[in-house]
Design a protein around this motif. Structure first.
Motif, PDB file in Angstrom:
ATOM      1  N   VAL A  70      28.056  26.097  -1.042  1.00  0.00           N
ATOM      2  CA  VAL A  70      27.401  24.703  -1.132  1.00  0.00           C
ATOM      3  C   VAL A  70      26.584  23.992  -0.865  1.00  0.00           C
ATOM      4  N   SER A  71      25.158  23.954  -1.420  1.00  0.00           N
ATOM      5  CA  SER A  71      23.962  23.196  -1.365  1.00  0.00           C
ATOM      6  C   SER A  71      24.427  21.983  -0.433  1.00  0.00           C
ATOM      7  N   PRO A  72      23.910  21.592   0.635  1.00  0.00           N
ATOM      8  CA  PRO A  72      24.321  20.431   1.350  1.00  0.00           C
ATOM      9  C   PRO A  72      23.396  19.135   0.338  1.00  0.00           C
ATOM     10  N   ALA A  73      22.245  19.151  -0.571  1.00  0.00           N
ATOM     11  CA  ALA A  73      21.585  18.589  -1.329  1.00  0.00           C
ATOM     12  C   ALA A  73      22.323  18.719  -2.262  1.00  0.00           C
ATOM     13  N   ARG A  74      23.530  19.496  -2.431  1.00  0.00           N
ATOM     14  CA  ARG A  74      24.144  19.193  -3.999  1.00  0.00           C
ATOM     15  C   ARG A  74      25.891  18.040  -3.817  1.00  0.00           C
ATOM     16  N   THR A  75      25.625  17.747  -2.540  1.00  0.00           N
ATOM     17  CA  THR A  75      27.177  16.965  -2.011  1.00  0.00           C
ATOM     18  C   THR A  75      26.696  14.837  -2.578  1.00  0.00           C
ATOM     19  N   ARG A  76      27.524  14.449  -2.204  1.00  0.00           N
ATOM     20  CA  ARG A  76      27.616  12.422  -2.376  1.00  0.00           C
ATOM     21  C   ARG A  76      26.323  12.378  -0.914  1.00  0.00           C
ATOM     22  N   ASP A  77      26.671  13.032  -0.295  1.00  0.00           N
ATOM     23  CA  ASP A  77      25.845  12.362   1.628  1.00  0.00           C
ATOM     24  C   ASP A  77      24.084  13.708   0.765  1.00  0.00           C
ATOM     25  N   GLY A  78      24.410  14.362   0.563  1.00  0.00           N
ATOM     26  CA  GLY A  78      22.542  14.944   0.364  1.00  0.00           C
ATOM     27  C   GLY A  78      22.498  13.830  -0.737  1.00  0.00           C
ATOM     28  N   ALA A  79      23.029  13.737  -1.958  1.00  0.00           N
ATOM     29  CA  ALA A  79      22.138  12.480  -2.392  1.00  0.00           C
ATOM     30  C   ALA A  79      21.754  11.434  -1.957  1.00  0.00           C
ATOM     31  N   ARG A  80      22.744  10.697  -1.216  1.00  0.00           N
ATOM     32  CA  ARG A  80      22.263   9.315  -0.523  1.00  0.00           C
ATOM     33  C   ARG A  80      21.230   9.549   0.841  1.00  0.00           C
ATOM     34  N   ASP A  81      21.145  11.009   0.923  1.00  0.00           N
ATOM     35  CA  ASP A  81      19.458  11.382   2.056  1.00  0.00           C
ATOM     36  C   ASP A  81      18.328  11.171   1.011  1.00  0.00           C
ATOM     37  N   ARG A  82      18.594  11.872  -0.099  1.00  0.00           N
ATOM     38  CA  ARG A  82      17.174  11.831  -0.831  1.00  0.00           C
ATOM     39  C   ARG A  82      17.193  10.596  -1.347  1.00  0.00           C
ATOM     40  N   ALA A  83      18.421   9.350  -1.802  1.00  0.00           N
ATOM     41  CA  ALA A  83      17.508   8.409  -2.360  1.00  0.00           C
ATOM     42  C   ALA A  83      17.356   7.623  -1.021  1.00  0.00           C
ATOM     43  N   GLY A  84      17.684   8.060   0.348  1.00  0.00           N
ATOM     44  CA  GLY A  84      16.821   7.146   1.201  1.00  0.00           C
ATOM     45  C   GLY A  84      15.425   7.556   1.396  1.00  0.00           C
ATOM     46  N   ARG A  85      15.104   8.343   1.556  1.00  0.00           N
ATOM     47  CA  ARG A  85      13.701   9.277   1.806  1.00  0.00           C
ATOM     48  C   ARG A  85      12.649   9.142   0.324  1.00  0.00           C
ATOM     49  N   ALA A  86      11.835   8.675   1.269  1.00  0.00           N
ATOM     50  CA  ALA A  86      10.926   8.112  -0.151  1.00  0.00           C
ATOM     51  C   ALA A  86       9.962   9.156  -1.198  1.00  0.00           C
ATOM     52  N   ASP A  87      10.435  10.709  -0.680  1.00  0.00           N
ATOM     53  CA  ASP A  87       9.819  11.317  -1.192  1.00  0.00           C
ATOM     54  C   ASP A  87      10.582  12.110  -1.782  1.00  0.00           C
ATOM     55  N   GLY A  88      12.501  11.878  -1.651  1.00  0.00           N
ATOM     56  CA  GLY A  88      12.642  12.474  -2.803  1.00  0.00           C
ATOM     57  C   GLY A  88      13.236  13.787  -2.042  1.00  0.00           C
ATOM     58  N   THR A  89      12.022  14.084  -1.396  1.00  0.00           N
ATOM     59  CA  THR A  89      13.255  15.828  -0.691  1.00  0.00           C
ATOM     60  C   THR A  89      14.118  15.814   0.604  1.00  0.00           C
ATOM     61  N   ASP A  90      14.558  17.059   0.906  1.00  0.00           N
ATOM     62  CA  ASP A  90      15.101  17.676   1.275  1.00  0.00           C
ATOM     63  C   ASP A  90      14.936  17.337   2.928  1.00  0.00           C
ATOM     64  N   ARG A  91      15.193  17.603   3.643  1.00  0.00           N
ATOM     65  CA  ARG A  91      14.930  17.974   4.928  1.00  0.00           C
ATOM     66  C   ARG A  91      14.212  18.497   4.921  1.00  0.00           C
ATOM     67  N   PRO A  92      12.579  18.464   6.400  1.00  0.00           N
ATOM     68  CA  PRO A  92      10.852  19.628   6.163  1.00  0.00           C
ATOM     69  C   PRO A  92      12.147  20.385   6.136  1.00  0.00           C
ATOM     70  N   GLY A  93      11.010  21.635   5.997  1.00  0.00           N
ATOM     71  CA  GLY A  93      10.944  23.224   6.775  1.00  0.00           C
ATOM     72  C   GLY A  93      12.501  23.980   6.403  1.00  0.00           C
ATOM     73  N   THR A  94      13.162  23.096   5.237  1.00  0.00           N
ATOM     74  CA  THR A  94      14.603  23.900   5.270  1.00  0.00           C
ATOM     75  C   THR A  94      14.920  23.956   3.541  1.00  0.00           C
ATOM     76  N   PRO A  95      14.246  24.830   3.164  1.00  0.00           N
ATOM     77  CA  PRO A  95      14.434  25.305   1.513  1.00  0.00           C
ATOM     78  C   PRO A  95      15.374  25.417   1.230  1.00  0.00           C
ATOM     79  N   VAL A  96      16.166  24.340  -0.333  1.00  0.00           N
ATOM     80  CA  VAL A  96      17.512  25.269  -0.016  1.00  0.00           C
ATOM     81  C   VAL A  96      17.711  25.646  -1.852  1.00  0.00           C
ATOM     82  N   GLY A  97      17.809  27.079  -1.612  1.00  0.00           N
ATOM     83  CA  GLY A  97      18.183  27.195  -3.577  1.00  0.00           C
ATOM     84  C   GLY A  97      19.140  27.571  -3.900  1.00  0.00           C
ATOM     85  N   LYS A  98      19.617  28.365  -5.358  1.00  0.00           N
ATOM     86  CA  LYS A  98      21.369  28.283  -5.602  1.00  0.00           C
ATOM     87  C   LYS A  98      21.768  29.502  -4.680  1.00  0.00           C
TER      88      LYS A  98
END
Length: 110
Positions: A70-98
């Motif tokens: 389960v990708s952290p980016a696909r959870t509520r916390d992950g969505a909140r993290d993205r909403a808080g970042r100006a560029d809308g990306t996940d944590r730098p250097g940690t690509p997350v694919g399926k």
């Protein structure tokens, strides 16, 4: 009864538990691809059958893969993290694919 189940004259497909993993994934890909058109243009009966089939296929996938990634980016916390970042990306250097962390380009590729 043959390879298909029937409710009246409506074909509902092969029981998901009788599909091998590759067939199950193909069925899931097909049903997700046709979902939008069924919702917009299908009859109520077609939408009902689509809902039932999709629920059965997804339920079987989840039964077979209870510990799926389960990708952290696909959870509520992950969505909140993205909403808080100006560029809308996940944590730098940690690509997350399926296929999990560090696999944004596919399995075995970075």
């Amino acid at each position: 009864m043959d390879a298909h189940d029937e409710w009246g004259t409506t074909m509902t497909g092969v029981d998901p538990d009788r599909l091998d993993d590759q067939q199950l994934m193909k069925e899931l890909e097909t049903i997700h691809r046709t979902r939008h058109d069924t919702l917009l243009y299908g009859s109520n009966d077609a939408l009902r059958a689509h809902n039932d089939r999709m629920a059965k296929l997804e339920g079987e996938y989840l039964r077979r893969n209870p510990r799926r990634f389960v990708s952290p980016a696909r959870t509520r916390d992950g969505a909140r993290d993205r909403a808080g970042r100006a560029d809308g990306t996940d944590r730098p250097g940690t690509p997350v694919g399926k296929w999990g962390p560090g696999t944004a380009n596919g399995p075995g590729r970075v």
